[in-house]
Design an enzyme around this catalytic site. Structure first.
Site, mmCIF file in Angstrom:
data_model
loop_
_atom_site.group_PDB
_atom_site.id
_atom_site.type_symbol
_atom_site.label_atom_id
_atom_site.label_comp_id
_atom_site.label_asym_id
_atom_site.label_seq_id
_atom_site.Cartn_x
_atom_site.Cartn_y
_atom_site.Cartn_z
ATOM 1 N N GLY A 48 -0.053 3.466 8.744
ATOM 2 C CA GLY A 48 1.084 3.827 9.940
ATOM 3 C C GLY A 48 0.419 3.437 11.180
ATOM 4 O O GLY A 48 0.897 4.006 12.140
ATOM 5 N N ASP A 94 -5.481 1.852 -2.040
ATOM 6 C CA ASP A 94 -6.588 2.018 -0.598
ATOM 7 C C ASP A 94 -7.328 3.532 -1.478
ATOM 8 O O ASP A 94 -6.872 4.274 -1.636
ATOM 9 C CB ASP A 94 -6.081 2.613 0.317
ATOM 10 N N GLY A 146 -0.863 -2.231 9.765
ATOM 11 C CA GLY A 146 0.320 -2.411 10.590
ATOM 12 C C GLY A 146 1.012 -3.612 10.658
ATOM 13 O O GLY A 146 1.525 -4.102 11.728
ATOM 14 N N GLY A 196 2.069 -1.220 4.221
ATOM 15 C CA GLY A 196 2.326 0.042 3.581
ATOM 16 C C GLY A 196 3.461 0.742 4.178
ATOM 17 O O GLY A 196 4.643 0.654 3.614
ATOM 18 N N SER A 197 3.248 1.406 5.145
ATOM 19 C CA SER A 197 4.132 2.537 5.816
ATOM 20 C C SER A 197 5.573 1.406 6.223
ATOM 21 O O SER A 197 6.663 2.214 5.947
ATOM 22 C CB SER A 197 4.088 3.079 7.028
ATOM 23 N N SER A 239 0.812 -1.192 0.126
ATOM 24 C CA SER A 239 -0.085 -0.122 -0.066
ATOM 25 C C SER A 239 0.929 1.145 0.031
ATOM 26 O O SER A 239 1.767 1.409 0.682
ATOM 27 C CB SER A 239 -0.873 -0.211 1.300
ATOM 28 N N ASP A 263 -4.871 -6.618 6.566
ATOM 29 C CA ASP A 263 -4.479 -5.328 6.162
ATOM 30 C C ASP A 263 -4.254 -4.165 7.259
ATOM 31 O O ASP A 263 -5.434 -4.111 8.042
ATOM 32 C CB ASP A 263 -5.318 -4.791 5.110
HETATM 33 C C1 DX5 Z 1 -5.772 1.382 6.102
HETATM 34 C C2 DX5 Z 1 -5.476 0.812 4.840
HETATM 35 C C3 DX5 Z 1 -4.361 -0.145 4.859
HETATM 36 C C4 DX5 Z 1 -2.960 0.620 5.228
HETATM 37 C C5 DX5 Z 1 -1.670 -0.272 5.454
HETATM 38 O O1 DX5 Z 1 -6.936 1.904 6.027
HETATM 39 O O2 DX5 Z 1 -6.495 0.061 4.233
HETATM 40 O O3 DX5 Z 1 -3.893 -0.691 3.514
HETATM 41 O O4 DX5 Z 1 -2.945 1.858 4.527
HETATM 42 O O5 DX5 Z 1 -0.743 0.504 5.655
HETATM 43 P P1 DX5 Z 1 0.266 0.216 7.037
HETATM 44 O O6 DX5 Z 1 0.811 -1.164 6.636
HETATM 45 O O7 DX5 Z 1 1.125 1.387 7.148
HETATM 46 O O8 DX5 Z 1 -0.881 0.089 7.825
HETATM 47 ZN ZN ZN Z 2 -6.058 -1.300 2.630
#
Ligand code: DX5
Ligand code: ZN
Length: 205
Positions: free
Chosen positions: A142, A32, A170, A188-189, A6, A168
């Site tokens: 994040g 997303d 963290g 993602g982050s 993401s 999905d």
């Molecule tokens: C949350 C999103 C996720 C998220 C993943 O609303 O659906 O896809 O951005 O990012 P991290 O890995 O940073 O939680």
């Molecule tokens: Zn997502």
């Protein structure tokens, strides 16, 4: 286990981030979409996404955090994604949407929020291709992984037929050790804010 990346929280611009993801062994690009209604934040519209994807070769894993998924599915079908996932909390009857995706040759996913139980999607499990278990409250990147999520994943694994299990929110190199029954992790982050995307992905794969 496959990795979907993401790009909503990154040290680079969206386009730069997607170009970097394309240079790695990531299995999917996770997109997303937030509508400002189902979740507080509103992020991209279809034209933004089309621009970001100009040089993308990764299969698309689209996650609609949207109150009216039909409107978005009709648009995003055009991108010929691998997968489109929408939230069970957003719809009264998902059957029409499942059918629409399948008629277009696209895998259909149903997502459940941290406060939604597996029971809510049980009757659709024979019909869908993917279950996305949110391990944070949807709406931003994040956040910290909610540990309770693992019990839902294990519950789904026992019911497993033809659908994949995706988690999905963290996900990092520590959390991953508790995700044995998962087919696809979204991260993602942890990846996009790191210095070396490939090295970080290697810690998950
Ligand atoms: C949350 C999103 C996720 C998220 C993943 O609303 O659906 O896809 O951005 O990012 P991290 O890995 O940073 O939680
Ligand atoms: Zn997502």
């Amino acid at each position: 286990m496959k990795v979907a990346v993401s790009f909503i929280k990154s040290r680079y611009s969206e386009k730069e981030t997607i170009d970097l993801i394309n240079q790695t062994s990531a299995d999917f690009l996770h997109i997303d979409i937030m509508d400002g209604e189902f979740v507080e934040n509103k992020n991209y519209d279809y034209e933004d996404i089309k621009m970001f994807l100009k040089d993308n070769h990764k299969p698309l894993d689209i996650h609609l955090m949207c109150a009216d998924p039909l409107k978005y599915i009709e648009e995003y079908i055009e991108l010929k994604p691998y997968n489109i996932t929408f939230h069970i909390e957003a719809v009264n009857n998902p059957l029409r949407l499942i059918e629409l995706l399948h008629d277009n040759g696209i895998r259909c996913g149903l997502a459940i929020n941290p406060d939604t139980s597996v029971k809510e999607i049980k009757s659709y499990l024979d019909l869908i291709d993917n279950v996305l278990v949110m391990s944070v409250h949807p709406g931003k990147g994040g956040q910290k992984f909610i540990p309770d999520t693992t019990s839902k994943i294990n519950e789904l694994a026992l019911l497993k037929k033809n659908f994949t299990i995706e988690v999905d929110g963290g996900v990092n190199n520590e959390v991953i050790n508790n995700l044995q029954n998962v087919d696809i992790v979204v991260s993602g982050s942890y990846i996009c804010e790191s210095e070396d995307y490939q090295k970080t992905i290697d810690t998950l794969h």
